[in-house]
Design an enzyme around this catalytic site. Structure first.
Site, mmCIF file in Angstrom:
data_model
loop_
_atom_site.group_PDB
_atom_site.id
_atom_site.type_symbol
_atom_site.label_atom_id
_atom_site.label_comp_id
_atom_site.label_asym_id
_atom_site.label_seq_id
_atom_site.Cartn_x
_atom_site.Cartn_y
_atom_site.Cartn_z
ATOM 1 N N HIS A 61 -54.949 -46.102 56.692
ATOM 2 C CA HIS A 61 -55.110 -47.542 56.443
ATOM 3 C C HIS A 61 -55.441 -47.708 54.950
ATOM 4 O O HIS A 61 -56.054 -46.824 54.358
ATOM 5 C CB HIS A 61 -56.271 -48.015 57.319
ATOM 6 C CG HIS A 61 -56.520 -49.486 57.308
ATOM 7 N ND1 HIS A 61 -57.193 -50.127 56.302
ATOM 8 C CD2 HIS A 61 -56.195 -50.444 58.206
ATOM 9 C CE1 HIS A 61 -57.284 -51.428 56.585
ATOM 10 N NE2 HIS A 61 -56.679 -51.638 57.738
ATOM 11 N N ASP A 93 -62.566 -41.787 59.112
ATOM 12 C CA ASP A 93 -62.420 -43.227 59.342
ATOM 13 C C ASP A 93 -62.289 -43.418 60.852
ATOM 14 O O ASP A 93 -61.225 -43.193 61.430
ATOM 15 C CB ASP A 93 -61.184 -43.735 58.594
ATOM 16 C CG ASP A 93 -60.895 -45.195 58.892
ATOM 17 O OD1 ASP A 93 -61.606 -45.781 59.728
ATOM 18 O OD2 ASP A 93 -59.953 -45.737 58.293
ATOM 19 N N GLN A 146 -60.798 -46.988 64.441
ATOM 20 C CA GLN A 146 -59.990 -47.157 65.658
ATOM 21 C C GLN A 146 -60.382 -46.170 66.758
ATOM 22 O O GLN A 146 -59.693 -46.094 67.777
ATOM 23 C CB GLN A 146 -58.491 -47.005 65.341
ATOM 24 C CG GLN A 146 -57.932 -48.049 64.395
ATOM 25 C CD GLN A 146 -57.882 -49.468 64.980
ATOM 26 O OE1 GLN A 146 -58.174 -49.693 66.154
ATOM 27 N NE2 GLN A 146 -57.531 -50.431 64.144
ATOM 28 N N LYS A 176 -64.567 -54.527 65.866
ATOM 29 C CA LYS A 176 -63.514 -53.954 66.713
ATOM 30 C C LYS A 176 -64.083 -53.396 68.019
ATOM 31 O O LYS A 176 -63.359 -52.852 68.837
ATOM 32 C CB LYS A 176 -62.779 -52.829 65.969
ATOM 33 C CG LYS A 176 -61.966 -53.296 64.762
ATOM 34 C CD LYS A 176 -61.186 -52.137 64.201
ATOM 35 C CE LYS A 176 -60.759 -52.325 62.760
ATOM 36 N NZ LYS A 176 -59.752 -53.327 62.551
ATOM 37 N N CYS A 198 -51.696 -53.129 57.129
ATOM 38 C CA CYS A 198 -52.546 -52.518 56.094
ATOM 39 C C CYS A 198 -52.292 -51.017 55.991
ATOM 40 O O CYS A 198 -53.226 -50.236 55.726
ATOM 41 C CB CYS A 198 -54.025 -52.783 56.342
ATOM 42 S SG CYS A 198 -54.445 -54.524 56.341
HETATM 43 N N1 C6P Z 1 -57.500 -52.329 60.843
HETATM 44 C C1 C6P Z 1 -55.776 -53.548 62.006
HETATM 45 O O1 C6P Z 1 -55.256 -54.584 62.420
HETATM 46 P P1 C6P Z 1 -62.329 -53.357 58.400
HETATM 47 O O2 C6P Z 1 -61.298 -54.375 57.988
HETATM 48 O O3 C6P Z 1 -63.116 -52.865 57.233
HETATM 49 O O4 C6P Z 1 -63.150 -53.804 59.546
HETATM 50 O O5 C6P Z 1 -61.518 -52.094 58.968
HETATM 51 C C2 C6P Z 1 -60.630 -51.442 58.135
HETATM 52 C C3 C6P Z 1 -59.878 -50.392 58.846
HETATM 53 C C4 C6P Z 1 -60.066 -49.073 58.472
HETATM 54 N N2 C6P Z 1 -59.423 -48.083 59.098
HETATM 55 C C5 C6P Z 1 -58.583 -48.304 60.112
HETATM 56 C C6 C6P Z 1 -57.916 -47.150 60.782
HETATM 57 C C7 C6P Z 1 -58.341 -49.603 60.535
HETATM 58 O O6 C6P Z 1 -57.497 -49.822 61.535
HETATM 59 C C8 C6P Z 1 -58.993 -50.683 59.875
HETATM 60 C C9 C6P Z 1 -58.734 -52.098 60.281
HETATM 61 C C10 C6P Z 1 -57.144 -53.621 61.399
HETATM 62 O O7 C6P Z 1 -55.215 -52.458 62.084
HETATM 63 C C11 C6P Z 1 -57.289 -54.758 60.444
HETATM 64 S S1 C6P Z 1 -56.395 -54.528 58.948
#
Ligand code: C6P
Length: 408
Positions: free
Chosen positions: A126, A203, A206, A227, A365
């Site tokens: 991401h 990370d 997910q 999430k 993203c």
């Molecule tokens: N992915 C998706 O629709 P934040 O925005 O900081 O809460 O999470 C960022 C992030 C980091 N790593 C992974 C693997 C992610 O999937 C995400 C967030 C969302 O896929 C929103 S872009």
């Protein structure tokens, strides 16, 4: 309330009743990888906090402030227990996973990565776990290297031993890909990285919401509350104590100090050293309530439910000849990305929306990954505890309508 059936499976219909957003309307919400819906337990915990306990933390000697402080600290404890961290003070609340990675990039990365060093990431990251490392590499003169993916969307880990060298300072890897759904073998990656003296950042944005996750031997683990049934505006950085103790603060100001003179300052104990200013107290309370809620279901059950639904969705979508599914990983989270030939993903998603089916469309993203897959955009259905087979059926029926609308 019972949220699992007698066989131990998730009772998604019972769970849906916990989520006010589903009440009294048709909503096929298949975008939980972007953000999950919120159960009333979380909404009520935050409401109750504001109505009954609200005060600033770590400042007042009066009882209300002590109660607020206790609630906020308890949230750290719940997170620590949820991910198997040794101690609650290794849990730092940030705004989200993105901010947690930036904290590591600025505080640890800029201090430890030197010219000629290497930072290893994967081709499936991401932007949040790629762009901060591009920044650190550029700022320090380090080299950014990549773990490749095979045609099914698995990481090519057989080459990892060679890829990690004695110059590698950090391996930053996603636990679960938000596009391909690939579940990466973090234990194996961590073992090889540590043998070569590199640190590992996971990370877990997910994974923590969807399966049992233990921090194990990882050096840094990040994820977001929104999430996992929690509120927006609260995220987590876990790190090993010896790292947190050596790292300089990321943000400076109130609450992160132990002593200040006109000339300088000393830093507060963990985790407050990294939580400058008035924190997101209600967000912490909501995060704690979200963990209580998920634990009442059981993370093994959450995972089992998503495996079942994802298999069902893939089986149904594979029968539509115009549908291309991206990735066929050995182990997959509750994410299915796809395109319908001859229809742009954004057009697809807007027709689905007419049928109250919410999917994400675009580059998710992870633009470099989509470029590698030779696509500009795709649609993505993602599942959670409240998702049902009926949701998948509604998605499939709506795709059939898309085909008619676009004449494909
Ligand atoms: N992915 C998706 O629709 P934040 O925005 O900081 O809460 O999470 C960022 C992030 C980091 N790593 C992974 C693997 C992610 O999937 C995400 C967030 C969302 O896929 C929103 S872009």
């Amino acid at each position: 309330m019972q949220r699992t059936t007698d066989k131990g499976n998730i009772d998604a219909d019972a769970i849906r009743r916990d989520f006010p957003i589903f009440s009294g309307r048709k909503l096929v919400y298949l975008d939980s990888a972007a953000t999950s819906q919120k159960p009333k337990h979380v909404i009520e915990a935050m409401k109750s906090y504001y109505e009954r306990t609200n005060a600033n933390v770590h400042r007042g000697v009066y009882k209300l402030s002590e109660e607020a402080t206790q609630a906020y600290e308890d949230a750290h404890r719940k997170v620590a227990q949820f991910i198997g961290a040794d101690s609650w003070d290794q849990i730092i609340f940030t705004r989200n996973a993105t901010e947690a990675i930036n904290l590591v990039a600025y505080s640890w990365g800029l201090a430890n990565v030197r010219k000629g060093d290497e930072i290893l990431v994967t081709r499936m990251e991401h932007h949040s776990n790629l762009v901060p490392w591009q920044f650190v590499a550029k700022r320090t003169g380090a080299k950014l290297k990549f773990i490749e993916i095979d045609k099914d969307g698995n990481l090519e880990l057989d080459k990892l031993d060679k890829l990690i060298t004695n110059k590698t300072k950090l391996v930053a890897v996603t636990h679960v890909s938000n596009v391909l759904g690939t579940i990466n073998d973090i234990e194996k990656i961590t073992k090889i990285a540590h043998q070569k003296g590199a640190r590992v950042l996971v990370d877990a944005a997910q994974s923590v919401p969807h399966m049992p996750v233990r921090v194990g031997d990882a050096d840094f683990v990040v994820f977001s509350g929104h999430k996992m049934c929690g509120p927006t505006g609260i995220g987590v950085l876990y790190a090993k104590r010896e790292l947190l103790e050596k790292m300089e603060p990321f943000l400076y100001g109130g609450d992160m100090i132990s002593k200040v003179t006109y000339e300088g300052a000393e830093w507060n104990a963990l985790p407050w050293k990294f939580e400058a200013g008035t924190p997101n107290i209600a967000g912490g309370v909501g995060m704690g309530a979200a963990i209580d809620y998920l634990q009442s279901i059981g993370m093994d059950n959450v995972r089992a439910h998503e495996i079942e639904l994802t298999e069902y969705a893939i089986q149904k979508l594979s029968k539509i000849k115009e549908v291309t599914i991206y990735g066929n990983p050995k182990e997959r989270g509750g994410v299915v990305s796809f395109n319908v030939s001859g229809v742009h993903a954004h057009d697809l998603a807007s027709v689905l929306d007419d049928d109250k089916v919410c999917v994400r469309a675009g580059h998710h993203c992870a633009q470099p990954l989509l470029t590698k897959l030779r696509i500009g955009a795709c649609a993505r259905a993602s599942f959670y505890i409240y998702s049902t087979r009926e949701d998948v059926d509604a998605l499939v029926a709506s795709i059939e309508r898309v085909k008619k609308v676009f004449g494909v």
